[in-house]
Design a protein around this motif. Structure first.
Motif, PDB file in Angstrom:
ATOM      1  N   MET A  77       0.857  -1.200   0.000  1.00 45.99           N
ATOM      2  CA  MET A  77       0.000   0.000   0.000  1.00 45.99           C
ATOM      3  C   MET A  77       0.893   1.251   0.000  1.00 45.99           C
ATOM      4  SD  MET A  77      -3.212   0.223   2.589  1.00 45.99           S
ATOM      5  CE  MET A  77      -4.862   0.343   1.921  1.00 45.99           C
ATOM      6  N   GLU A 120       1.436   5.652  -0.459  1.00 47.54           N
ATOM      7  CA  GLU A 120       0.828   6.835   0.156  1.00 47.54           C
ATOM      8  C   GLU A 120      -0.488   7.210  -0.527  1.00 47.54           C
ATOM      9  OE1 GLU A 120       4.033   9.515   0.903  1.00 47.54           O
ATOM     10  OE2 GLU A 120       2.702  11.081   1.649  1.00 47.54           O
ATOM     11  N   TYR A 150       9.503  11.322  -3.674  1.00 46.77           N
ATOM     12  CA  TYR A 150       9.470  10.705  -2.361  1.00 46.77           C
ATOM     13  C   TYR A 150       8.104  10.110  -2.032  1.00 46.77           C
ATOM     14  CZ  TYR A 150      10.384  10.057   2.569  1.00 46.77           C
ATOM     15  OH  TYR A 150      10.551   9.506   3.803  1.00 46.77           O
ATOM     16  N   HIS A 169       6.501   8.008   1.314  1.00 44.23           N
ATOM     17  CA  HIS A 169       6.803   7.487   2.647  1.00 44.23           C
ATOM     18  C   HIS A 169       6.726   5.969   2.736  1.00 44.23           C
ATOM     19  CE1 HIS A 169       7.459  10.727   5.394  1.00 44.23           C
ATOM     20  NE2 HIS A 169       6.479  11.420   4.883  1.00 44.23           N
ATOM     21  N   PHE A 170       5.882   5.356   1.906  1.00 48.17           N
ATOM     22  CA  PHE A 170       5.593   3.949   2.114  1.00 48.17           C
ATOM     23  C   PHE A 170       6.104   3.027   1.023  1.00 48.17           C
ATOM     24  CE2 PHE A 170       2.743   6.275   4.771  1.00 48.17           C
ATOM     25  CZ  PHE A 170       2.972   5.643   5.978  1.00 48.17           C
ATOM     26  N   ARG A 171       6.858   3.609   0.049  1.00 44.08           N
ATOM     27  CA  ARG A 171       7.448   2.750  -0.957  1.00 44.08           C
ATOM     28  C   ARG A 171       8.827   2.355  -0.453  1.00 44.08           C
ATOM     29  NH1 ARG A 171       7.340   5.795  -6.116  1.00 44.08           N
ATOM     30  NH2 ARG A 171       9.096   6.803  -5.107  1.00 44.08           N
ATOM     31  N   LEU A 172       9.166   1.110  -0.642  1.00 48.13           N
ATOM     32  CA  LEU A 172      10.493   0.684  -0.174  1.00 48.13           C
ATOM     33  C   LEU A 172      11.572   1.124  -1.154  1.00 48.13           C
ATOM     34  CD1 LEU A 172       9.591  -2.833   1.171  1.00 48.13           C
ATOM     35  CD2 LEU A 172      10.359  -0.854   2.458  1.00 48.13           C
ATOM     36  N   GLN A 196       6.522   1.347   8.823  1.00 51.65           N
ATOM     37  CA  GLN A 196       6.812   0.545   7.621  1.00 51.65           C
ATOM     38  C   GLN A 196       6.231  -0.850   7.852  1.00 51.65           C
ATOM     39  OE1 GLN A 196       7.523   1.042   4.284  1.00 51.65           O
ATOM     40  NE2 GLN A 196       9.335   2.162   4.919  1.00 51.65           N
ATOM     41  N   PHE A 203       3.039  -1.796   7.885  1.00 50.43           N
ATOM     42  CA  PHE A 203       1.769  -1.876   8.630  1.00 50.43           C
ATOM     43  C   PHE A 203       0.828  -2.840   7.902  1.00 50.43           C
ATOM     44  CE2 PHE A 203      -1.015   0.320   5.732  1.00 50.43           C
ATOM     45  CZ  PHE A 203      -0.130   1.039   4.949  1.00 50.43           C
ATOM     46  N   ARG A 263       5.263   8.205   7.633  1.00 47.97           N
ATOM     47  CA  ARG A 263       5.818   6.989   8.185  1.00 47.97           C
ATOM     48  C   ARG A 263       6.361   7.284   9.581  1.00 47.97           C
ATOM     49  NH1 ARG A 263      10.651   4.651   8.248  1.00 47.97           N
ATOM     50  NH2 ARG A 263      11.663   6.138   6.872  1.00 47.97           N
TER      51      ARG A 263
END
Lengths: 332, 332
Positions: free
Chosen positions: A1, A3, A327, A329-332, B93, B95, B125
């Motif tokens: 999932m 952002e 950017y 926040h939740f992508r690796l 990270q 979740f 995050r």
């Protein structure tokens, strides 16, 4: 999932807002109708220790100012002026009172600088680290509000200032390598950004802007948001992205290319806006004394944000899709 | 540095708010002037995993509802109705997306239940754990707003509902001991509180209330805030503090006294208010169908909150100062 998927989840269940909700989730601010002539803008931003800032080298007074600045940038992006700020501050057990005093000083100095009042908030304990959430309410004359969603095919795309300084500054600070004159300048972009409040007010007041937002996640991602909300695509030219002298010299020393910083670096808090072609002269006159403005490409009716090699003029330059390369926040 | 000292630090540097800031830091909400007849109320509350909730046993849908409820309680305490909510959500990270969907469902159901719209927010995050900051904007007719600061010596002190259930419920949940019928009821007070929105609106509309606030940190602390803001003191009677059957039975089984829970337990989200003596009948009629209301003591011109043994009628009962004995995030 990622952002955007998270935001969609909440957006889907937001419910109707009534006549007073002019614009809900999806722009820099929510827009509420205050009275006939004025709209209120509401924005919320959170800064978390070890994610958004490193307390070891981020001076507390600058962090206090930045907490206000990043929200003021959202208000500015919609043509408004900040009025009231609300702080929710999370502190770990055993925090350092002198640190808090300097943070509070920076925050209140920034409120004065940008013309808003700290009007309320909340203080909580965290398990670990400092957490700063600021809500800012601003106002804008109803006929001057600028949205992300109103770009038109054919528009020229503009940015203020230069791109990538803050991301490069963060990289230098993290590496403990910001000691040179250029390094200190880049670091300052990360530690102590200044939102383009005056310029944004002049642009909104001049009513030449079609769509506007601030640059917080890198132009590749932010322009993608603007395009999706406007139902358009965009082409930007690699050689037109404005890059500062300190960034060029620093990249040179490191044997790196400036382009990734300029294209995907977050936290510049510059303005990204579109306007009809032929308005360039009028826009540059409006912006006089407010610093550099650069045209970086154009809006079209296709989809996605495409980066073209070189600069305009060349027939069919190679393009690549750079949508949402900034950017997340939740992508690796 | 305790919670009050932290708030003072920011309060001291808040700066002037102009004509539109009716009330800044220090009440349940900030109060802004919207137009001639209406005021806007703004409140911010943060819930942090492992400080305010335990994700292992707090069902996500109830947590979503509670995030809204605790803010709506602040709006209610000033006589208002919630209108718009803004969520800043911090997620670690990795979740769990189904958890987030249920949380989002509970949050949007609560927005509908309390009549407000989720209008914006921010997703970030965290290093560890979930962090929820909700800002709620409400409105109130200008002639019905109720403050903490307007209690008068001689006023009777009232509370709605019963006291201490949420604190006892949290204790049972933490010990993994909330399985009995009484235990489940107490746990529900912690997991899924309901703000007294309807009752508060009727009280504010009836204009019989002198001062009002919600009970979030225990009556000992919350009444201390009310007294300091009003420049008064207060006496409350131990035997008048209303305690629920489930709490009495649970305390009995544990061999404990209910009083510490009722006096200092946080998160009841009941109403605490004062009114002139002689208005009891009118107040009870206003509150009809809205549940229990109890007079627990009186406001006087001394300082501090004093707990008297027993109930009124006894000559010079022993008293002890219980000012600020409730929950403080930063007191060890």
């Amino acid at each position: 999932m990622n952002e955007r998927e998270i935001i969609s989840l909440f957006n889907g269940s937001a419910g109707p807002g009534g006549d007073e909700l002019v614009r809900g989730i999806g722009d820099d601010c929510a827009v509420l109708r205050l009275d006939g002539d004025r709209l209120w803008l509401v924005t919320v931003d959170t800064l978390i220790e070890s994610v958004h800032f490193n307390i070891d080298w981020h001076p507390p007074r600058k962090l206090g100012r930045k907490s206000v600045a990043v929200n003021v940038s959202d208000i500015a992006a919609m043509g408004g002026s900040p009025r009231f700020a609300f702080l929710s501050l999370g502190l770990p057990q055993g925090f350092d009172p002198p640190w808090l005093e300097k943070f509070s000083q920076g925050l209140s100095e920034a409120c004065r600088e940008f013309g808003c009042t700290l009007a309320g908030g909340d203080t909580v304990r965290t398990v670990e680290g400092v957490m700063i959430t600021l809500t800012v309410i601003g106002e804008v004359p109803a006929d001057q509000v600028t949205y992300r969603s109103t770009a038109l095919p054919g528009d020229e795309i503009w940015v203020s200032g230069t791109l990538g300084n803050a991301a490069a500054g963060l990289e230098l600070c993290t590496a403990g390598d910001a000691g040179s004159e250029d390094g200190l300048l880049l670091a300052e972009s990360h530690l102590n950004p200044t939102p383009r409040l005056g310029l944004a007010r002049r642009l909104a007041g001049g009513r030449l802007v079609h769509a506007m937002m601030d640059l917080s996640d890198g132009v590749a991602t932010d322009l993608s948001h603007l395009c999706i909300r406007s139902g358009t695509g965009a082409v930007i030219y690699a050689d037109l992205l404005p890059v500062s002298g300190p960034l060029q010299r620093t990249a040179g020393k490191m044997g790196k290319d400036c382009l990734p910083w300029a294209l995907t670096g977050g936290e510049d808090y510059e303005l990204l806006f579109t306007a009809a072609p032929g308005q360039g002269g009028a826009i540059l006159r409006l912006a006089e004394k407010e610093g550099l403005l650069t045209r970086i490409g154009y809006i079209d009716a296709k989809s996605g944000v495409r980066l073209a090699e070189g600069r305009p003029g060349r027939q069919n330059p190679p393009q690549k899709d750079v949508s949402f390369l900034g950017y997340d926040h939740f992508r690796l």
